[in-house]
Every structure is written in C-alpha cells, then in structure tokens.
Design a protein around this motif. Structure first.
Motif, mmCIF file in Angstrom:
data_model
loop_
_atom_site.group_PDB
_atom_site.id
_atom_site.type_symbol
_atom_site.label_atom_id
_atom_site.label_comp_id
_atom_site.label_asym_id
_atom_site.label_seq_id
_atom_site.Cartn_x
_atom_site.Cartn_y
_atom_site.Cartn_z
ATOM 1 N N PHE A 98 0.825 -1.207 0.000
ATOM 2 C CA PHE A 98 0.000 0.000 0.000
ATOM 3 C C PHE A 98 0.865 1.265 0.000
ATOM 4 O O PHE A 98 0.371 2.352 -0.290
ATOM 5 C CB PHE A 98 -0.929 0.018 1.216
ATOM 6 C CG PHE A 98 -2.206 -0.748 1.025
ATOM 7 C CD1 PHE A 98 -2.239 -1.934 0.298
ATOM 8 C CD2 PHE A 98 -3.394 -0.289 1.581
ATOM 9 C CE1 PHE A 98 -3.416 -2.641 0.128
ATOM 10 C CE2 PHE A 98 -4.581 -0.992 1.412
ATOM 11 C CZ PHE A 98 -4.596 -2.173 0.689
ATOM 12 N N THR A 99 2.135 1.130 0.361
ATOM 13 C CA THR A 99 3.041 2.277 0.367
ATOM 14 C C THR A 99 4.083 2.088 -0.730
ATOM 15 O O THR A 99 4.486 0.959 -1.018
ATOM 16 C CB THR A 99 3.742 2.426 1.725
ATOM 17 O OG1 THR A 99 4.480 1.233 2.012
ATOM 18 C CG2 THR A 99 2.716 2.656 2.825
ATOM 19 N N PRO A 100 4.531 3.185 -1.361
ATOM 20 C CA PRO A 100 5.504 3.056 -2.456
ATOM 21 C C PRO A 100 6.809 2.449 -1.980
ATOM 22 O O PRO A 100 7.310 2.787 -0.903
ATOM 23 C CB PRO A 100 5.709 4.514 -2.910
ATOM 24 C CG PRO A 100 4.513 5.245 -2.407
ATOM 25 C CD PRO A 100 4.124 4.573 -1.132
ATOM 26 N N ALA A 101 7.363 1.561 -2.774
ATOM 27 C CA ALA A 101 8.661 0.977 -2.452
ATOM 28 C C ALA A 101 9.738 2.052 -2.626
ATOM 29 O O ALA A 101 9.623 2.923 -3.487
ATOM 30 C CB ALA A 101 8.957 -0.204 -3.377
ATOM 31 N N ALA A 109 11.537 10.412 -5.352
ATOM 32 C CA ALA A 109 10.232 10.768 -5.903
ATOM 33 C C ALA A 109 9.129 10.490 -4.899
ATOM 34 O O ALA A 109 7.981 10.765 -5.149
ATOM 35 C CB ALA A 109 9.961 9.971 -7.180
ATOM 36 N N THR A 110 9.492 9.918 -3.752
ATOM 37 C CA THR A 110 8.480 9.612 -2.753
ATOM 38 C C THR A 110 8.011 10.893 -2.096
ATOM 39 O O THR A 110 8.825 11.708 -1.679
ATOM 40 C CB THR A 110 9.053 8.670 -1.674
ATOM 41 O OG1 THR A 110 9.562 7.514 -2.321
ATOM 42 C CG2 THR A 110 7.987 8.280 -0.675
ATOM 43 N N TRP A 117 -1.376 10.190 4.316
ATOM 44 C CA TRP A 117 -1.396 9.211 3.229
ATOM 45 C C TRP A 117 -2.407 9.597 2.162
ATOM 46 O O TRP A 117 -2.203 9.320 0.975
ATOM 47 C CB TRP A 117 -1.676 7.820 3.782
ATOM 48 C CG TRP A 117 -0.438 7.217 4.353
ATOM 49 C CD1 TRP A 117 -0.155 6.956 5.656
ATOM 50 C CD2 TRP A 117 0.734 6.833 3.618
ATOM 51 N NE1 TRP A 117 1.108 6.445 5.784
ATOM 52 C CE2 TRP A 117 1.677 6.355 4.557
ATOM 53 C CE3 TRP A 117 1.079 6.850 2.277
ATOM 54 C CZ2 TRP A 117 2.940 5.886 4.184
ATOM 55 C CZ3 TRP A 117 2.336 6.391 1.897
ATOM 56 C CH2 TRP A 117 3.249 5.913 2.848
ATOM 57 N N ALA A 118 -3.477 10.259 2.556
ATOM 58 C CA ALA A 118 -4.444 10.733 1.556
ATOM 59 C C ALA A 118 -3.764 11.725 0.611
ATOM 60 O O ALA A 118 -3.984 11.703 -0.608
ATOM 61 C CB ALA A 118 -5.639 11.395 2.248
ATOM 62 N N THR A 145 3.646 2.074 -6.056
ATOM 63 C CA THR A 145 5.038 1.835 -6.448
ATOM 64 C C THR A 145 5.223 2.020 -7.947
ATOM 65 O O THR A 145 6.220 2.609 -8.392
ATOM 66 C CB THR A 145 5.479 0.421 -6.043
ATOM 67 O OG1 THR A 145 5.522 0.335 -4.613
ATOM 68 C CG2 THR A 145 6.864 0.084 -6.597
ATOM 69 N N GLU A 146 4.299 1.527 -8.749
ATOM 70 C CA GLU A 146 4.411 1.658 -10.202
ATOM 71 C C GLU A 146 4.414 3.123 -10.620
ATOM 72 O O GLU A 146 5.188 3.537 -11.493
ATOM 73 C CB GLU A 146 3.266 0.907 -10.883
ATOM 74 C CG GLU A 146 3.404 -0.606 -10.801
ATOM 75 C CD GLU A 146 2.165 -1.340 -11.273
ATOM 76 O OE1 GLU A 146 2.280 -2.548 -11.545
ATOM 77 O OE2 GLU A 146 1.079 -0.725 -11.366
#
Length: 205
Positions: A98-101, A109-110, A117-118, A145-146
């Motif tokens: 559910f969270t970006p890798a 870029a995170t 989180w919203a 992540t994608e």
C-alpha cells in the motif's frame, strides 16, 4: 524470512477450489485508507477483524467482485480461525504494498513525510495524470510503487535529455519544496527560495 516485493505487485489466495487475486491499485488503497487509515488496516489484520479484512479482499480484488465473494463464501460453515490462518500472511504482504517501495536514485520521488497518506495518494495520482499523462483509468489501476517508479524514470529522462550544468543539479531537492512546486504546476526541482532571494535583493538595491 524477509518479505521481498514481487516485480508485479499482487497476491493470490486459494481455498476450497476458489482463487482470488488481490492487487494494491491506487484506487483500492486510496479507498481503504479513506475508510479506515493505514494503521487501522494493519491493526485489523493483527486483531482478526473479519469485517475490515473482508472489505480489504473485496476492494482489492483484481479478479472481480464475484471471485472475491466466491472465495469468501468458501469459508462459510468453517471456523473463522481457519479463515484467518489462510489470509493472514498474504494480506500482510498486500498491506506492505500500500506504500511506495523505496527508489534508489539521485533524487527521491516519494512524497514528503509530513504529508498524510491521503495527500500522498493524491500526489501520486497528480503525477500519473499530470506529469506522465496517463489516463485517469490507467492511474487508478496502477499501484503506488508503479506510479512512483514511472515518475522517477521520467525525471531521470528529463535530466538526461537536458543535462546538468553544475554540481547543484545533482543535489537532492527539498521534498517539501518539491511537493509545493508540483501543487503549483512547477518543476519539482524549481528553486523557490532562490527566486525569492533574488527578488528581495533586487528590491534592496
């Protein structure tokens, strides 16, 4: 054993001849986070909250609502303990997605840590549709992540095309400033403070 994210983020759970494939699409994680919050989702899994776990399965089902419903119905008449044993590990892995890798690049870029989180999910959607020019449907179906990796690759592509003129170009930007720039439709590496400093200097003179 340490969990390693698969190249294509999804989990598959089988029981009683029924199989359900769960995928953490941006639309699914955005919906579930808004309903419960990420900490509450993890807590629900640990505390065996059947209502929330059922909602996670139905909302993230990539193989369709009917497959998810059939999978859940295969546990009717059986002890709930059997259900929880079956879904515990796959769902724990799903919630990690559910969270970006993390992306190991010169620039991150995170979205910034101070964001909710919203806000993070909204920023990822904006990057997908605004910077990458994906359709809303494509953006909603992609995982956090994608989107993050695609955005990172896009930034690196722009740097390669336009090149770097000095050492400051390789300096990691302030993530807070980057997010404010993106919200205003500016380049994420645009130096706001530098511009303000120049304007102030000009006024002093």
């Amino acid at each position: 054993m340490t969990f390693k994210r698969p190249a294509y983020e999804q989990v598959t759970i089988a029981h009683g001849g029924n199989t359900v494939t769960l995928r953490p699409s941006l639309q699914a994680v955005y919906t579930l986070e808004a309903r419960y919050s990420l900490p509450a989702l993890h807590e629900a899994l640990q505390e065996h909250n059947f209502t929330i776990i059922k909602d996670i399965i139905l909302t993230t089902s990539d193989s369709g609502y009917q497959d998810a419903a059939a999978f859940l119905s295969s546990f009717i008449g059986k002890p709930l303990s059997h259900f929880f044993r079956t879904v515990q590990q796959p769902l724990a892995e799903l919630l990690i997605m559910f969270t970006p890798a993390p992306v190991k690049q010169a620039h991150t870029a995170t979205p910034a840590n101070f964001m909710t989180w919203a806000d993070v999910y909204a920023a990822l959607y904006d990057r997908a549709t605004g910077w990458l020019h994906w359709t809303p449907e494509t953006a909603w179906k992609a995982t956090p992540t994608e989107i993050n990796r695609a955005y990172m690759a896009h930034v690196e592509q722009l740097k390669t095309i336009h090149g770097s003129t000095n050492d400051q170009d390789t300096k990691q930007p302030d993530p807070h400033q980057a997010e404010r720039n993106i919200a205003d439709g500016l380049d994420p590496e645009f130096d706001r403070e530098g511009l303000h400093a120049l304007k102030y200097k000009g006024k002093v003179r």
